[in-house]
Design a protein around this motif. Structure first.
Motif, PDB file in Angstrom:
ATOM      1  N   THR A  46       0.606  -1.351  -0.037  1.00 41.00           N
ATOM      2  CA  THR A  46       0.091  -0.012   0.110  1.00 41.00           C
ATOM      3  C   THR A  46       0.795   1.240   0.161  1.00 41.00           C
ATOM      4  O   THR A  46       0.320   2.233  -0.586  1.00 41.00           O
ATOM      5  CB  THR A  46      -1.055  -0.058   1.213  1.00 41.00           C
ATOM      6  OG1 THR A  46      -0.089  -0.097   2.545  1.00 41.00           O
ATOM      7  CG2 THR A  46      -2.032  -1.027   1.388  1.00 41.00           C
ATOM      8  N   VAL A  77      -6.460  -4.072  -8.159  1.00 41.40           N
ATOM      9  CA  VAL A  77      -6.728  -3.684  -6.700  1.00 41.40           C
ATOM     10  C   VAL A  77      -8.171  -3.265  -6.758  1.00 41.40           C
ATOM     11  O   VAL A  77      -8.951  -3.364  -5.708  1.00 41.40           O
ATOM     12  CB  VAL A  77      -5.689  -2.436  -6.311  1.00 41.40           C
ATOM     13  CG1 VAL A  77      -6.254  -2.001  -5.038  1.00 41.40           C
ATOM     14  CG2 VAL A  77      -4.416  -3.214  -6.396  1.00 41.40           C
ATOM     15  N   VAL A 130     -11.639  -4.698  -4.650  1.00 40.15           N
ATOM     16  CA  VAL A 130     -12.462  -4.005  -3.376  1.00 40.15           C
ATOM     17  C   VAL A 130     -13.943  -3.990  -3.908  1.00 40.15           C
ATOM     18  O   VAL A 130     -14.724  -4.047  -3.118  1.00 40.15           O
ATOM     19  CB  VAL A 130     -11.748  -2.620  -3.533  1.00 40.15           C
ATOM     20  CG1 VAL A 130     -12.646  -1.782  -2.450  1.00 40.15           C
ATOM     21  CG2 VAL A 130     -10.333  -2.739  -2.673  1.00 40.15           C
ATOM     22  N   THR A 167     -15.644   0.126   0.428  1.00 42.30           N
ATOM     23  CA  THR A 167     -14.754  -0.079   1.443  1.00 42.30           C
ATOM     24  C   THR A 167     -14.438  -1.336   1.788  1.00 42.30           C
ATOM     25  O   THR A 167     -15.401  -2.355   1.956  1.00 42.30           O
ATOM     26  CB  THR A 167     -15.078   0.555   2.800  1.00 42.30           C
ATOM     27  OG1 THR A 167     -15.439   2.089   2.466  1.00 42.30           O
ATOM     28  CG2 THR A 167     -14.151   0.658   3.817  1.00 42.30           C
ATOM     29  N   ARG A 211      -5.631  -4.178   6.978  1.00 37.93           N
ATOM     30  CA  ARG A 211      -5.552  -3.291   5.931  1.00 37.93           C
ATOM     31  C   ARG A 211      -6.880  -2.626   5.472  1.00 37.93           C
ATOM     32  O   ARG A 211      -7.628  -3.842   5.115  1.00 37.93           O
ATOM     33  CB  ARG A 211      -4.859  -3.394   4.779  1.00 37.93           C
ATOM     34  CG  ARG A 211      -4.916  -2.511   3.656  1.00 37.93           C
ATOM     35  CD  ARG A 211      -3.986  -2.913   2.379  1.00 37.93           C
ATOM     36  NE  ARG A 211      -4.520  -3.883   1.232  1.00 37.93           N
ATOM     37  CZ  ARG A 211      -4.187  -4.985   0.926  1.00 37.93           C
ATOM     38  NH1 ARG A 211      -2.959  -5.254   1.566  1.00 37.93           N
ATOM     39  NH2 ARG A 211      -4.839  -5.530   0.185  1.00 37.93           N
ATOM     40  N   THR A 222      -9.018  -0.587   2.597  1.00 37.94           N
ATOM     41  CA  THR A 222      -8.729   0.062   1.180  1.00 37.94           C
ATOM     42  C   THR A 222     -10.324   0.812   0.731  1.00 37.94           C
ATOM     43  O   THR A 222     -11.325   0.162   0.797  1.00 37.94           O
ATOM     44  CB  THR A 222      -8.348  -0.912  -0.058  1.00 37.94           C
ATOM     45  OG1 THR A 222      -6.909  -1.164   0.205  1.00 37.94           O
ATOM     46  CG2 THR A 222      -8.282  -0.199  -1.391  1.00 37.94           C
ATOM     47  N   SER A 257      -2.255   6.695   6.509  1.00 38.21           N
ATOM     48  CA  SER A 257      -3.047   6.644   5.206  1.00 38.21           C
ATOM     49  C   SER A 257      -1.857   6.622   4.141  1.00 38.21           C
ATOM     50  O   SER A 257      -0.777   7.178   4.312  1.00 38.21           O
ATOM     51  CB  SER A 257      -3.780   7.882   5.269  1.00 38.21           C
ATOM     52  OG  SER A 257      -4.171   8.214   3.739  1.00 38.21           O
ATOM     53  N   SER A 258      -1.970   5.862   3.084  1.00 40.05           N
ATOM     54  CA  SER A 258      -1.123   5.880   2.116  1.00 40.05           C
ATOM     55  C   SER A 258      -1.024   7.191   1.252  1.00 40.05           C
ATOM     56  O   SER A 258       0.059   7.478   0.809  1.00 40.05           O
ATOM     57  CB  SER A 258      -1.715   4.868   1.010  1.00 40.05           C
ATOM     58  OG  SER A 258      -2.979   5.154   0.388  1.00 40.05           O
ATOM     59  N   VAL A 307      -8.617   3.993  -6.779  1.00 43.99           N
ATOM     60  CA  VAL A 307      -8.555   4.058  -5.175  1.00 43.99           C
ATOM     61  C   VAL A 307      -8.411   5.315  -4.599  1.00 43.99           C
ATOM     62  O   VAL A 307      -7.530   6.078  -4.742  1.00 43.99           O
ATOM     63  CB  VAL A 307      -6.921   3.408  -4.688  1.00 43.99           C
ATOM     64  CG1 VAL A 307      -6.699   3.171  -3.503  1.00 43.99           C
ATOM     65  CG2 VAL A 307      -6.969   1.917  -5.447  1.00 43.99           C
ATOM     66  N   GLN A 321      -7.747   5.524  -0.902  1.00 44.32           N
ATOM     67  CA  GLN A 321      -6.543   5.667  -0.071  1.00 44.32           C
ATOM     68  C   GLN A 321      -6.428   4.176   0.433  1.00 44.32           C
ATOM     69  O   GLN A 321      -7.740   3.217   0.573  1.00 44.32           O
ATOM     70  CB  GLN A 321      -6.882   6.526   1.081  1.00 44.32           C
ATOM     71  CG  GLN A 321      -7.932   6.366   2.075  1.00 44.32           C
ATOM     72  CD  GLN A 321      -8.079   7.169   3.213  1.00 44.32           C
ATOM     73  OE1 GLN A 321      -7.071   7.775   3.402  1.00 44.32           O
ATOM     74  NE2 GLN A 321      -9.342   7.329   3.952  1.00 44.32           N
ATOM     75  N   HIS A 322      -5.315   3.764   1.082  1.00 47.74           N
ATOM     76  CA  HIS A 322      -5.277   2.625   1.754  1.00 47.74           C
ATOM     77  C   HIS A 322      -4.954   3.087   3.156  1.00 47.74           C
ATOM     78  O   HIS A 322      -4.279   3.978   3.404  1.00 47.74           O
ATOM     79  CB  HIS A 322      -4.186   1.868   1.383  1.00 47.74           C
ATOM     80  CG  HIS A 322      -4.154   1.258  -0.061  1.00 47.74           C
ATOM     81  ND1 HIS A 322      -5.052   0.384  -0.464  1.00 47.74           N
ATOM     82  CD2 HIS A 322      -3.459   1.801  -1.131  1.00 47.74           C
ATOM     83  CE1 HIS A 322      -4.778   0.049  -1.818  1.00 47.74           C
ATOM     84  NE2 HIS A 322      -3.914   1.148  -2.194  1.00 47.74           N
TER      85      HIS A 322
END
Length: 630
Positions: free
Chosen positions: A373, A533, A537, A556, A562, A564, A589-590, A607, A609-610
């Motif tokens: 991430t 990814v 999700v 979510t 983790r 995402t 947070s990523s 995406v 955020q992770h």
């Protein structure tokens, strides 16, 4: 019970250490806050909003000048290639991190190489000759503009000390003027810039620039950018202008139970096994590159695939930073073409630091795409007092590698020996060369290595690898500069600690056939990985339609440690989504921001955020509000 003096002393040391660490973090955050304030001030001098993109080379050059840089055409061309259409604010921040302003000392050193007699002057004729014939050549008019300035024109000679003073003053004045304009303009002041005014007590650090995929990258030229993966993390004027919003809340316990579905490869001892190592490397701009793999299964079989950080040598008393980095593996099936890959699954089952997947796969070719991430693999400003020594001269006057450098090289060898056979094949060595020098070693050069260094079965031994690095030191007469280039590119800092890389190991267990795994590329996260990814999700996450805007859906998904979130934009227009994590606790947070914004292209997913816990031994609380800005 009374505590002993020793325990009190130990507690005092721990408190001091924590205090010093906290102060260092605050200092780093303060420096980054100033950096981003200067970036924003320069950007808003040229553009109306930090949501607006740079649309031309001329705009890029102008905004760089406002930031106190003096970009040459070569520098501008480096960042504005034939594939570039626009650059966003975060691209600009990333460029400024790379293009540091010249210091007066550096300028004087450069002039000193021309003025060998150390007179303090350079003849105009000599300056003309150098600037119009060497490096990035200047025109006669451009050089004349310099030499005609009365401030440092001294009867046909350039007073380069005065020139340097004027250069530095002009550069500083550009930055100062931009900041003053920002302070005076109420409209600009109201534009929120991330969370620069906040402390980072909850672990969400200051911004980590994420360049736009519109910048051409040497590591990701094979695959086209994902549709809709155009990121513009930026600073919306006010959350109050949002038209619709959606809130997601998750309360999670500490990591006392880190197993979701236990993967136990030990129970598969009779199965066929294949293994390969690899590594995540952190780039200067915060991007992460890694090895990519092809898996061949000769027949249908039940398969177990796992990935985990590689536990190599560690300094006693210090835990390896990379062991806390999250890892995952996405499994894609190859159909008619390499571009047409279908997501099969990903490693969501967890057993401590290992993530795995178990299921049935048909015969054929699969792509294994490692993923992290970026929550825990990111740029960290190291607090170091000195530089580790790499080489020394023995009593006989011969160069030798220090014990510490040999240990680091041994770890590097362990990481780049992908098949784990204790030897480096030409293919394995070339992954190392591509990472450290950008060039491959051909068969002819490999034959030279064979003549000069220890090899077995046409593969380089560990000792041969050590001797190769010693030869490089000898070629430079003991100057370690090139050795440091290698170490830094492999994620080591000046204290020989691996802080910007994460080696990992992939294990494949197949019940009915012998699997084969082979590293194919070392590159940035591709469009295929981005799509995988997002799809994972969307398929497994909780979907929430944004109140008041049915075309915007936020997914979510929590797996292991983790979370995402993915945004889907079903509308025909670009949308900007404001993301607010201010109510989250113990979260990392990523994106590196508590408040940011993302732009999502029409009919696309991306995406948001992770998020991971900052401290896994404590409870963490995820509260995220996604709001539509426009």
């Amino acid at each position: 019970m009374a505590s002993s003096p020793d325990s009190n002393a130990s507690l005092s040391v721990q408190k001091v250490t924590r205090s010093e660490s906290s102060q260092a973090r605050k200092s780093q955050h303060a420096e980054e806050a100033i950096f981003y304030m200067n970036c924003r001030a320069a950007y808003l001098t040229v553009l109306k909003s930090s949501l607006e993109n740079i649309k031309s080379k001329e705009q890029l050059s102008l905004v760089l000048q406002q930031a106190g840089r003096n970009p040459s055409q070569k520098t501008v061309n480096k960042y504005w290639t034939s594939q570039t259409t626009t650059l966003n604010f975060d691209d600009f921040c990333a460029i400024l991190k790379k293009e540091k302003p010249a210091t007066k000392t550096e300028l004087l050193e450069a002039f000193g190489k021309i003025d060998t007699d150390n007179t303090g002057y350079i003849l105009h004729d000599e300056l003309y000759k150098i600037l119009t014939t060497r490096g990035e050549k200047m025109s006669l008019d451009e050089v004349s503009t310099i030499t005609k300035q009365a401030d440092f024109n001294c009867h046909g000679k350039l007073d380069y000390n005065k020139f340097c003073d004027l250069y530095m003053t002009t550069s500083e004045q550009c930055c100062k003027t931009a900041r003053e304009k920002l302070e005076v303009d109420n409209r600009l002041k109201q534009q929120r810039f991330g969370s620069q005014a906040e402390t980072s007590s909850e672990g969400i650090a200051m911004p980590v620039s994420k360049p736009s995929p519109r910048i051409s990258r040497k590591t990701d030229h094979k695959l086209a950018p994902t549709k809709g993966d155009s990121r513009t993390p930026s600073r919306p004027s006010s959350a109050q202008s949002c038209k619709a919003s959606i809130s997601t809340t998750l309360s999670l316990g500490a990591s006392s139970n880190r197993s979701t579905k236990i993967i136990e490869p030990d129970t598969m001892k009779e199965w066929h096994c294949a293994q390969s190592k690899g590594c995540f490397y952190l780039e200067e701009d915060g991007e992460i590159i890694s090895h990519k793999y092809k898996l061949h299964l000769p027949q249908r079989s039940t398969v177990c695939i796992t990935i985990k950080p590689l536990n190599i040598h560690q300094v006693e008393g210090k835990s390896g930073h990379w062991l806390s980095v999250d890892t995952a593996l996405y499994i894609l099936k190859e159909n008619e073409t390499q571009e047409n890959l279908q997501l099969v699954s990903f490693t969501e089952q967890q057993n401590k630091e290992m993530f795995g997947w178990k299921g049935e796969l048909g015969s054929g070719i699969y792509w294994l795409l490692p993923f992290t991430t970026g929550c825990r693999l990111k740029k960290v400003k190291a607090q170091m007092t000195g530089e580790a020594k790499l080489v020394y001269r023995g009593e006989d006057g011969e160069l030798a590698l220090t014990k510490e450098f040999r240990a680091a090289l041994s770890d590097i060898f362990e990481t780049i020996d992908l098949d784990g056979n204790g030897l480096l094949s030409l293919e394995e060595y070339n992954f190392f060369e591509l990472r450290t020098s950008g060039e491959k070693c051909d068969e002819e050069a490999w034959a030279v290595c064979k003549e000069n260094f220890d090899m077995k079965k046409n593969e380089l031994t560990r000792q041969g690898f050590m001797d190769l690095n010693l030869m490089e030191a000898n070629d430079r007469e003991g100057d370690p500069s090139d050795l440091w280039v290698t170490l830094l590119s492999l994620g080591y800092n000046k204290a020989l600690e691996m802080t910007e890389a994460c080696p990992f190991v992939i294990d494949i267990y197949a019940e009915k056939c012998k699997p084969r795994i082979k590293a194919i590329y070392l590159e940035a996260g591709s469009s295929q990985l981005n799509r995988a990814v997002c799809k994972s999700v969307v398929n497994k996450g909780e979907a929430k339609v944004m109140d008041g805007c049915e075309n915007i859906i936020v997914y979510t998904y929590k797996t292991g440690r983790r979370i995402t979130s993915v945004i889907e934009n079903k509308s025909e227009n670009n949308v900007i989504i404001h993301v607010n994590n201010e109510q989250s606790k113990n979260c990392l947070s990523s994106r590196g921001l508590t408040v940011f914004a993302v732009e999502v292209a029409p009919k696309s997913t991306m995406v948001s955020q992770h998020v991971m816990p900052l401290n896994e031994q404590e409870e963490w609380f995820y509260n995220c509000v996604h709001s539509l800005v426009r």
